[in-house]
Design a protein around this motif. Structure first.
Motif, PDB file in Angstrom:
ATOM      1  N   THR A 161      12.109 -87.998   8.741  1.00  0.00           N
ATOM      2  CA  THR A 161      13.005 -87.422   9.728  1.00  0.00           C
ATOM      3  C   THR A 161      13.733 -86.232   9.114  1.00  0.00           C
ATOM      4  OG1 THR A 161      13.309 -89.490  10.940  1.00  0.00           O
ATOM      5  CG2 THR A 161      15.029 -87.823  11.176  1.00  0.00           C
ATOM      6  N   GLY A 162      13.603 -85.089   9.761  1.00  0.00           N
ATOM      7  CA  GLY A 162      14.148 -83.842   9.234  1.00  0.00           C
ATOM      8  C   GLY A 162      13.077 -82.899   8.726  1.00  0.00           C
ATOM      9  N   ASP A 163      11.842 -83.401   8.571  1.00  0.00           N
ATOM     10  CA  ASP A 163      10.733 -82.515   8.231  1.00  0.00           C
ATOM     11  C   ASP A 163      10.565 -81.447   9.302  1.00  0.00           C
ATOM     12  OD1 ASP A 163      10.223 -84.239   6.136  1.00  0.00           O
ATOM     13  OD2 ASP A 163       8.211 -84.801   6.785  1.00  0.00           O
ATOM     14  N   PHE A 164      10.120 -80.266   8.911  1.00  0.00           N
ATOM     15  CA  PHE A 164       9.590 -79.288   9.862  1.00  0.00           C
ATOM     16  C   PHE A 164       8.118 -79.605  10.099  1.00  0.00           C
ATOM     17  CE2 PHE A 164      12.996 -76.461   8.192  1.00  0.00           C
ATOM     18  CZ  PHE A 164      13.477 -75.932   9.378  1.00  0.00           C
ATOM     19  N   TRP A 165       7.676 -79.415  11.332  1.00  0.00           N
ATOM     20  CA  TRP A 165       6.247 -79.343  11.612  1.00  0.00           C
ATOM     21  C   TRP A 165       6.027 -78.043  12.377  1.00  0.00           C
ATOM     22  CZ3 TRP A 165       2.306 -82.282   9.788  1.00  0.00           C
ATOM     23  CH2 TRP A 165       1.041 -81.974  10.275  1.00  0.00           C
ATOM     24  N   ALA A 166       5.277 -77.135  11.772  1.00  0.00           N
ATOM     25  CA  ALA A 166       5.033 -75.822  12.365  1.00  0.00           C
ATOM     26  C   ALA A 166       3.736 -75.867  13.160  1.00  0.00           C
ATOM     27  CB  ALA A 166       4.943 -74.765  11.277  1.00  0.00           C
ATOM     28  N   SER A 167       3.856 -75.858  14.477  1.00  0.00           N
ATOM     29  CA  SER A 167       2.699 -75.943  15.368  1.00  0.00           C
ATOM     30  C   SER A 167       2.415 -74.562  15.958  1.00  0.00           C
ATOM     31  CB  SER A 167       2.981 -76.959  16.480  1.00  0.00           C
ATOM     32  OG  SER A 167       1.892 -77.054  17.366  1.00  0.00           O
ATOM     33  N   ASN A 168       1.419 -73.888  15.380  1.00  0.00           N
ATOM     34  CA  ASN A 168       1.106 -72.504  15.757  1.00  0.00           C
ATOM     35  C   ASN A 168       2.324 -71.598  15.605  1.00  0.00           C
ATOM     36  OD1 ASN A 168      -1.656 -72.503  16.235  1.00  0.00           O
ATOM     37  ND2 ASN A 168      -1.407 -73.193  18.345  1.00  0.00           N
ATOM     38  N   THR A 169       3.142 -71.922  14.620  1.00  0.00           N
ATOM     39  CA  THR A 169       4.299 -71.102  14.268  1.00  0.00           C
ATOM     40  C   THR A 169       4.325 -70.942  12.751  1.00  0.00           C
ATOM     41  OG1 THR A 169       5.687 -73.094  14.235  1.00  0.00           O
ATOM     42  CG2 THR A 169       5.724 -71.759  16.237  1.00  0.00           C
ATOM     43  N   LEU A 170       5.077 -69.957  12.300  1.00  0.00           N
ATOM     44  CA  LEU A 170       5.247 -69.719  10.872  1.00  0.00           C
ATOM     45  C   LEU A 170       6.712 -69.424  10.583  1.00  0.00           C
ATOM     46  CD1 LEU A 170       2.188 -67.362  10.194  1.00  0.00           C
ATOM     47  CD2 LEU A 170       2.359 -69.775   9.528  1.00  0.00           C
ATOM     48  N   PHE A 171       7.131 -69.697   9.360  1.00  0.00           N
ATOM     49  CA  PHE A 171       8.483 -69.361   8.929  1.00  0.00           C
ATOM     50  C   PHE A 171       8.526 -69.386   7.406  1.00  0.00           C
ATOM     51  CE2 PHE A 171       8.433 -73.785  10.622  1.00  0.00           C
ATOM     52  CZ  PHE A 171       8.406 -74.484   9.423  1.00  0.00           C
ATOM     53  N   GLN A 172       9.605 -68.810   6.872  1.00  0.00           N
ATOM     54  CA  GLN A 172       9.787 -68.825   5.422  1.00  0.00           C
ATOM     55  C   GLN A 172      10.510 -70.104   5.030  1.00  0.00           C
ATOM     56  OE1 GLN A 172       8.704 -66.353   2.949  1.00  0.00           O
ATOM     57  NE2 GLN A 172       8.983 -68.358   2.002  1.00  0.00           N
ATOM     58  N   TRP A 173       9.964 -70.796   4.035  1.00  0.00           N
ATOM     59  CA  TRP A 173      10.492 -72.099   3.635  1.00  0.00           C
ATOM     60  C   TRP A 173      10.673 -72.133   2.129  1.00  0.00           C
ATOM     61  CZ3 TRP A 173       7.814 -76.666   1.507  1.00  0.00           C
ATOM     62  CH2 TRP A 173       8.571 -77.848   1.622  1.00  0.00           C
ATOM     63  N   TYR A 174      11.541 -73.003   1.662  1.00  0.00           N
ATOM     64  CA  TYR A 174      11.922 -73.048   0.253  1.00  0.00           C
ATOM     65  C   TYR A 174      11.764 -74.469  -0.290  1.00  0.00           C
ATOM     66  CZ  TYR A 174      14.032 -68.902   2.213  1.00  0.00           C
ATOM     67  OH  TYR A 174      14.223 -67.726   2.900  1.00  0.00           O
ATOM     68  N   THR A 175      11.149 -74.595  -1.445  1.00  0.00           N
ATOM     69  CA  THR A 175      10.817 -75.913  -1.960  1.00  0.00           C
ATOM     70  C   THR A 175      11.019 -75.994  -3.468  1.00  0.00           C
ATOM     71  OG1 THR A 175       9.049 -77.580  -2.072  1.00  0.00           O
ATOM     72  CG2 THR A 175       8.394 -75.283  -2.290  1.00  0.00           C
ATOM     73  N   ALA A 182       4.406 -69.402   0.378  1.00  0.00           N
ATOM     74  CA  ALA A 182       3.639 -68.715   1.421  1.00  0.00           C
ATOM     75  C   ALA A 182       3.795 -69.433   2.752  1.00  0.00           C
ATOM     76  CB  ALA A 182       2.161 -68.640   1.014  1.00  0.00           C
ATOM     77  N   LYS A 183       3.937 -68.667   3.803  1.00  0.00           N
ATOM     78  CA  LYS A 183       4.107 -69.252   5.130  1.00  0.00           C
ATOM     79  C   LYS A 183       2.854 -70.022   5.533  1.00  0.00           C
ATOM     80  CE  LYS A 183       7.273 -65.629   6.681  1.00  0.00           C
ATOM     81  NZ  LYS A 183       7.549 -64.576   7.688  1.00  0.00           N
ATOM     82  N   LYS A 184       3.051 -71.184   6.126  1.00  0.00           N
ATOM     83  CA  LYS A 184       1.925 -72.032   6.513  1.00  0.00           C
ATOM     84  C   LYS A 184       2.315 -72.853   7.733  1.00  0.00           C
ATOM     85  CE  LYS A 184       3.275 -76.020   3.742  1.00  0.00           C
ATOM     86  NZ  LYS A 184       2.827 -77.096   2.832  1.00  0.00           N
ATOM     87  N   ARG A 185       1.303 -73.389   8.388  1.00  0.00           N
ATOM     88  CA  ARG A 185       1.544 -74.304   9.495  1.00  0.00           C
ATOM     89  C   ARG A 185       1.635 -75.734   8.966  1.00  0.00           C
ATOM     90  NH1 ARG A 185      -2.894 -71.792  13.822  1.00  0.00           N
ATOM     91  NH2 ARG A 185      -1.936 -69.711  13.948  1.00  0.00           N
ATOM     92  N   GLY A 186       2.013 -76.652   9.847  1.00  0.00           N
ATOM     93  CA  GLY A 186       2.020 -78.052   9.470  1.00  0.00           C
ATOM     94  C   GLY A 186       3.325 -78.523   8.860  1.00  0.00           C
ATOM     95  N   GLU A 187       3.217 -79.560   8.021  1.00  0.00           N
ATOM     96  CA  GLU A 187       4.371 -80.278   7.500  1.00  0.00           C
ATOM     97  C   GLU A 187       5.122 -79.509   6.417  1.00  0.00           C
ATOM     98  OE1 GLU A 187       4.794 -84.871   6.358  1.00  0.00           O
ATOM     99  OE2 GLU A 187       3.801 -83.722   4.772  1.00  0.00           O
ATOM    100  N   HIS A 188       6.459 -79.584   6.498  1.00  0.00           N
ATOM    101  CA  HIS A 188       7.346 -79.037   5.478  1.00  0.00           C
ATOM    102  C   HIS A 188       8.405 -80.116   5.224  1.00  0.00           C
ATOM    103  CE1 HIS A 188       5.459 -75.543   7.327  1.00  0.00           C
ATOM    104  NE2 HIS A 188       5.859 -74.783   6.325  1.00  0.00           N
ATOM    105  N   ARG A 189       8.277 -80.813   4.112  1.00  0.00           N
ATOM    106  CA  ARG A 189       9.060 -82.013   3.849  1.00  0.00           C
ATOM    107  C   ARG A 189      10.543 -81.720   3.657  1.00  0.00           C
ATOM    108  NH1 ARG A 189       7.619 -86.413   1.451  1.00  0.00           N
ATOM    109  NH2 ARG A 189       9.721 -86.966   2.126  1.00  0.00           N
ATOM    110  N   ILE A 210       8.217 -75.507  17.171  1.00  0.00           N
ATOM    111  CA  ILE A 210       8.690 -76.047  15.908  1.00  0.00           C
ATOM    112  C   ILE A 210       9.213 -77.455  16.145  1.00  0.00           C
ATOM    113  CG2 ILE A 210      10.305 -75.751  13.989  1.00  0.00           C
ATOM    114  CD1 ILE A 210      10.354 -72.760  14.653  1.00  0.00           C
ATOM    115  N   GLU A 211       8.849 -78.367  15.272  1.00  0.00           N
ATOM    116  CA  GLU A 211       9.280 -79.756  15.437  1.00  0.00           C
ATOM    117  C   GLU A 211      10.270 -80.174  14.360  1.00  0.00           C
ATOM    118  OE1 GLU A 211       7.474 -84.312  15.839  1.00  0.00           O
ATOM    119  OE2 GLU A 211       6.200 -82.686  15.096  1.00  0.00           O
ATOM    120  N   TYR A 212      11.336 -80.825  14.812  1.00  0.00           N
ATOM    121  CA  TYR A 212      12.188 -81.627  13.943  1.00  0.00           C
ATOM    122  C   TYR A 212      11.553 -83.006  13.951  1.00  0.00           C
ATOM    123  CZ  TYR A 212      16.439 -84.080  12.309  1.00  0.00           C
ATOM    124  OH  TYR A 212      17.349 -84.856  11.609  1.00  0.00           O
TER     125      TYR A 212
END
Length: 241
Positions: free
Chosen positions: A124-138, A156-163, A109-111
């Protein structure tokens, strides 16, 4: 209380250095220490890697141990020199945690540490999910983090950018940004920037791993890297005030 420094202020001896091209000697040049600050790309000319070997100096300096429950604090600021795939990703670096494969780029998981100067947008502060998943709220308009209590919606859980949500930050002005990552195993992760909560996720698919700081598209400085570990889970509510 309870924080310990991950950086000795003198050299990179307590970190594992890794570049995409596997060159251990070059890695020592990419990550250098200057007056108690980790200076990424100090020893390279501007625009290095933008013509050939565009990703050779992509890499991270990693902790030598794994962490699961912790608060990680660090500061960063941008320099003036640009490198590699800058034209694609602008000022880009980051801090990976819960890394379970230290390839370049790693799985974990990337900060995100990033500034898009073209659109004047902070990442700065975005999540980047690299072969990981999590529950996120938008929210339903900007596609940025919004807490449930303020109308955020679980997606829905997804990989990649979460702003991340909007917050004051220092772009390319020579000033430091204060970053904080609060993680409790696979329960939740909180991202803070300059004292404000900007992102939050729960139900992480991975619960531990090493921590790494990134070199990618621009000169960057890191300092004041501290961590505090916990033996048991602390409720997220304690940190959400």
């Amino acid at each position: 209380s309870g924080f310990v420094s991950l950086f000795n202020g003198k050299d990179m001896s307590n970190w594992d250095l890794k570049l995409r091209n596997g060159d251990a000697e070059m890695a020592k040049q990419v990550y250098s220490v200057d007056k108690g600050v980790i200076h990424v790309f100090k020893n390279f000319p501007d625009s290095f890697g933008m013509v050939k070997d565009k990703s050779a100096t992509h890499g991270l300096f990693y902790t030598k141990k794994k962490y699961d429950r912790f608060i990680l604090k660090f500061e960063y600021k941008w320099g003036k020199k640009i490198y590699n795939n800058f034209h694609q990703f602008q000022y880009d670096a980051g801090c990976y945690y819960h890394v379970f494969d230290d390839k370049i780029w790693p799985d974990g998981i990337e900060y995100q540490v990033r500034y898009n100067h073209v659109t004047n947008t902070n990442h700065t502060g975005d999540f980047w999910a690299s072969n990981t998943l999590f529950q996120w709220y938008t929210d339903t308009t900007k596609n940025q983090f919004l807490p449930l209590e303020k109308g955020g919606v679980a997606v829905a859980k997804k990989r990649g950018e979460h702003r991340c949500s909007d917050v004051k930050y220092n772009a390319v002005n020579g000033k430091w940004n204060q970053c904080e990552i609060i993680v409790m195993g696979n329960k939740y992760a909180i991202h803070k920037l300059n004292g404000q909560i900007v992102n939050y996720a729960t139900e992480l698919s991975v619960g531990e791993g090493i921590i790494g700081f990134q070199s990618e598209t621009a000169e960057v400085f890191y300092r004041n890297i501290f961590i505090k570990e916990f033996q048991e889970d602390v409720p997220a509510e304690k940190f959400m005030r």
